[in-house]
Design an enzyme around this catalytic site. Structure first.
Site, PDB file in Angstrom:
ATOM      1  N   ASP A 220      44.823  33.234  54.013  1.00 53.76           N
ATOM      2  CA  ASP A 220      44.703  32.846  52.606  1.00 53.76           C
ATOM      3  C   ASP A 220      45.826  31.875  52.261  1.00 53.76           C
ATOM      4  O   ASP A 220      47.007  32.213  52.382  1.00 53.76           O
ATOM      5  CB  ASP A 220      44.804  34.130  51.759  1.00 53.76           C
ATOM      6  CG  ASP A 220      44.675  33.885  50.263  1.00 53.76           C
ATOM      7  OD1 ASP A 220      44.335  32.757  49.861  1.00 53.76           O
ATOM      8  OD2 ASP A 220      44.911  34.848  49.501  1.00 53.76           O
ATOM      9  N   GLY A 221      45.422  30.672  51.835  1.00 51.34           N
ATOM     10  CA  GLY A 221      46.396  29.658  51.417  1.00 51.34           C
ATOM     11  C   GLY A 221      46.249  28.382  52.213  1.00 51.34           C
ATOM     12  O   GLY A 221      46.441  28.394  53.435  1.00 51.34           O
TER      13      GLY A 221
ATOM     14  N   SER B  43      37.968  31.606  46.751  1.00 52.14           N
ATOM     15  CA  SER B  43      38.874  32.182  45.754  1.00 52.14           C
ATOM     16  C   SER B  43      38.596  31.552  44.391  1.00 52.14           C
ATOM     17  O   SER B  43      38.764  30.338  44.215  1.00 52.14           O
ATOM     18  CB  SER B  43      40.327  31.920  46.149  1.00 52.14           C
ATOM     19  OG  SER B  43      41.165  32.169  45.029  1.00 52.14           O
TER      20      SER B  43
ATOM     21  N   ASP C 151      41.877  36.959  43.013  1.00 55.77           N
ATOM     22  CA  ASP C 151      43.341  37.022  43.062  1.00 55.77           C
ATOM     23  C   ASP C 151      43.904  37.599  41.768  1.00 55.77           C
ATOM     24  O   ASP C 151      43.824  36.964  40.717  1.00 55.77           O
ATOM     25  CB  ASP C 151      43.913  35.616  43.245  1.00 55.77           C
ATOM     26  CG  ASP C 151      43.722  35.099  44.660  1.00 55.77           C
ATOM     27  OD1 ASP C 151      44.154  35.779  45.608  1.00 55.77           O
ATOM     28  OD2 ASP C 151      43.136  34.015  44.812  1.00 55.77           O
TER      29      ASP C 151
ATOM     30  N   GLY D  46      40.302  28.295  48.111  1.00 58.97           N
ATOM     31  CA  GLY D  46      40.179  28.051  46.682  1.00 58.97           C
ATOM     32  C   GLY D  46      39.943  26.591  46.400  1.00 58.97           C
ATOM     33  O   GLY D  46      38.808  26.144  46.213  1.00 58.97           O
TER      34      GLY D  46
ATOM     35  N   HIS E 177      36.669  36.102  46.710  1.00 60.86           N
ATOM     36  CA  HIS E 177      38.080  36.466  46.697  1.00 60.86           C
ATOM     37  C   HIS E 177      38.595  36.419  45.257  1.00 60.86           C
ATOM     38  O   HIS E 177      38.512  35.398  44.581  1.00 60.86           O
ATOM     39  CB  HIS E 177      38.846  35.484  47.576  1.00 60.86           C
ATOM     40  CG  HIS E 177      40.266  35.861  47.856  1.00 60.86           C
ATOM     41  ND1 HIS E 177      40.619  36.808  48.792  1.00 60.86           N
ATOM     42  CD2 HIS E 177      41.427  35.408  47.312  1.00 60.86           C
ATOM     43  CE1 HIS E 177      41.946  36.911  48.829  1.00 60.86           C
ATOM     44  NE2 HIS E 177      42.460  36.081  47.932  1.00 60.86           N
TER      45      HIS E 177
ATOM     46  N   MET F 150      49.194  35.877  54.838  1.00 61.68           N
ATOM     47  CA  MET F 150      49.333  34.773  53.884  1.00 61.68           C
ATOM     48  C   MET F 150      49.792  33.515  54.630  1.00 61.68           C
ATOM     49  O   MET F 150      50.754  33.553  55.402  1.00 61.68           O
ATOM     50  CB  MET F 150      50.360  35.113  52.801  1.00 61.68           C
ATOM     51  CG  MET F 150      49.919  36.187  51.816  1.00 61.68           C
ATOM     52  SD  MET F 150      48.354  35.873  50.968  1.00 61.68           S
ATOM     53  CE  MET F 150      48.711  34.341  50.077  1.00 61.68           C
TER      54      MET F 150
ATOM     55  N   MET G 152      47.160  38.705  39.718  1.00 57.74           N
ATOM     56  CA  MET G 152      48.607  38.446  39.683  1.00 57.74           C
ATOM     57  C   MET G 152      49.202  38.985  38.392  1.00 57.74           C
ATOM     58  O   MET G 152      48.614  38.812  37.323  1.00 57.74           O
ATOM     59  CB  MET G 152      48.868  36.947  39.748  1.00 57.74           C
ATOM     60  CG  MET G 152      48.230  36.268  40.940  1.00 57.74           C
ATOM     61  SD  MET G 152      48.590  34.512  40.907  1.00 57.74           S
ATOM     62  CE  MET G 152      47.696  33.962  42.344  1.00 57.74           C
TER      63      MET G 152
ATOM     64  N   GLY H 101      47.482  28.543  43.832  1.00 54.50           N
ATOM     65  CA  GLY H 101      46.538  27.828  44.675  1.00 54.50           C
ATOM     66  C   GLY H 101      47.073  26.433  44.959  1.00 54.50           C
ATOM     67  O   GLY H 101      48.081  26.012  44.381  1.00 54.50           O
TER      68      GLY H 101
ATOM     69  N   MET I 258      48.163  41.044  43.883  1.00 50.35           N
ATOM     70  CA  MET I 258      49.548  40.573  43.978  1.00 50.35           C
ATOM     71  C   MET I 258      50.275  41.164  42.774  1.00 50.35           C
ATOM     72  O   MET I 258      50.644  40.470  41.824  1.00 50.35           O
ATOM     73  CB  MET I 258      49.579  39.034  43.976  1.00 50.35           C
ATOM     74  CG  MET I 258      49.089  38.453  45.305  1.00 50.35           C
ATOM     75  SD  MET I 258      48.650  36.707  45.195  1.00 50.35           S
ATOM     76  CE  MET I 258      46.968  36.880  44.635  1.00 50.35           C
TER      77      MET I 258
ATOM     78  N   HIS J 204      42.344  40.784  45.910  1.00 54.48           N
ATOM     79  CA  HIS J 204      43.689  40.578  46.460  1.00 54.48           C
ATOM     80  C   HIS J 204      44.714  40.873  45.361  1.00 54.48           C
ATOM     81  O   HIS J 204      44.911  40.065  44.456  1.00 54.48           O
ATOM     82  CB  HIS J 204      43.786  39.123  46.960  1.00 54.48           C
ATOM     83  CG  HIS J 204      45.120  38.748  47.509  1.00 54.48           C
ATOM     84  ND1 HIS J 204      45.482  37.437  47.756  1.00 54.48           N
ATOM     85  CD2 HIS J 204      46.200  39.497  47.868  1.00 54.48           C
ATOM     86  CE1 HIS J 204      46.718  37.399  48.232  1.00 54.48           C
ATOM     87  NE2 HIS J 204      47.184  38.622  48.300  1.00 54.48           N
TER      88      HIS J 204
HETATM   89  C1  DX5 Z   1      47.544  32.442  46.467  1.00 57.62           C
HETATM   90  C2  DX5 Z   1      46.201  33.123  46.448  1.00 57.62           C
HETATM   91  C3  DX5 Z   1      45.126  32.358  47.108  1.00 57.62           C
HETATM   92  C4  DX5 Z   1      44.802  31.034  46.482  1.00 57.62           C
HETATM   93  C5  DX5 Z   1      44.393  30.108  47.576  1.00 57.62           C
HETATM   94  O1  DX5 Z   1      48.507  33.339  46.046  1.00 57.62           O
HETATM   95  O2  DX5 Z   1      46.283  34.382  47.103  1.00 57.62           O
HETATM   96  O3  DX5 Z   1      43.941  33.129  47.263  1.00 57.62           O
HETATM   97  O4  DX5 Z   1      43.773  31.075  45.528  1.00 57.62           O
HETATM   98  O5  DX5 Z   1      44.236  28.851  47.056  1.00 57.62           O
HETATM   99  P1  DX5 Z   1      44.115  27.572  47.973  1.00 57.62           P
HETATM  100  O6  DX5 Z   1      42.891  27.772  48.839  1.00 57.62           O
HETATM  101  O7  DX5 Z   1      43.955  26.483  46.992  1.00 57.62           O
HETATM  102  O8  DX5 Z   1      45.372  27.480  48.784  1.00 57.62           O
HETATM  103 ZN    ZN Z   2      44.426  35.445  47.585  1.00 56.56          ZN
END
Ligand code: DX5
Ligand code: ZN
Length: 222
Positions: free
Chosen positions: A174-175, A7, A34, A196, A32, A136, A36, A143, A67, A65
């Site tokens: 993811d997460g 990510s 993200d 990430g 990936h 999730m 937002m 992250g 959001m 992804h």
């Molecule tokens: C959170 C994102 C993730 C995030 C993961 O809302 O969807 O993709 O980047 O980050 P890490 O791997 O640091 O938890």
């Molecule tokens: Zn994500």
């Protein structure tokens, strides 16, 4: 098949191209991205323009992804920007089938993501039309959060539903994914690992990708 999807949210955006090349050279198959909107989640990241410029730098599968609220408004934009697979949140709209149809009509892969509080059972009517399900393992938005081990029942339930469906559908987590938590997630049935901070925050990102891959390959029971 195991796929690693770094990510970029956790990378150094001042050298985005270089960061992407690093994980591509390390053998990550997916990237990936993200997105937002500050509404569906309390954070703002980037949109189609950034994805379009990264697209020119990379051959990886672009795993977008979303959001964002009401994702149907932006599907065309992300398709044009170079998305290969588009994931939207079950909780972000009412007419989920319309979003799936729009993604598929553009010839792209479609996935639904579930926030931690949303049960696996809501997926049932959509499974015949999905290429992937994203479970999730943190609350979406940021992250660097802690992996929620209690999501593993949901991963197992989704893997069971998929087996019964007879279709080949990926299960993504993811997460909070690192080489340790990957073992738990892959053993529960996840085959696409998003990471990430454990990749871009590592002293050696390439090694982090390899470590997650070997943990997944040794633990996956799909
Ligand atoms: C959170 C994102 C993730 C995030 C993961 O809302 O969807 O993709 O980047 O980050 P890490 O791997 O640091 O938890
Ligand atoms: Zn994500």
């Amino acid at each position: 098949m195991i796929k690693i999807s770094p990510s970029v949210l956790a990378c150094d955006f001042s050298k985005l191209g270089e960061e992407v090349r690093k994980v591509e050279d390390a053998g990550a198959e997916w990237l990936h991205l993200d997105v937002m909107d500050g509404m569906f989640v309390p954070n703002i990241s980037f949109g189609p323009d950034v994805i379009r410029s990264v697209r020119k730098q990379s051959e990886m599968v672009f795993d977008v992804h979303l959001m964002i609220m009401d994702p149907i408004r932006y599907i065309d934009g992300f398709v044009k920007a170079g998305a290969d697979l588009i994931t939207f949140h079950y909780e972000s709209c009412e007419d989920r089938m319309a979003v799936i149809e729009k993604i598929r009509a553009a010839g792209k892969k479609a996935a639904i993501s579930l926030k931690p509080a949303t049960p696996a059972s809501v997926l049932e009517p959509f499974l015949p039309y999905l290429d992937m399900v994203l479970i999730m393992t943190v609350e979406p938005g940021f992250g660097g959060q802690k992996f929620m081990t209690d999501m593993m029942d949901k991963v197992r339930a989704v893997r069971e539903m998929i087996k019964k469906s007879g279709r080949d559908i990926d299960v993504q987590v993811d997460g909070g994914i690192n080489a340790e938590t990957t073992k738990t997630a892959a053993a529960a049935g996840a085959n696409v690992l998003v990471a990430g901070s454990s990749i871009f925050g590592a002293p050696d990102a390439a090694k982090a990708v390899l470590d997650i891959r070997s943990a997944a390959e040794n633990s996956y029971c799909g």
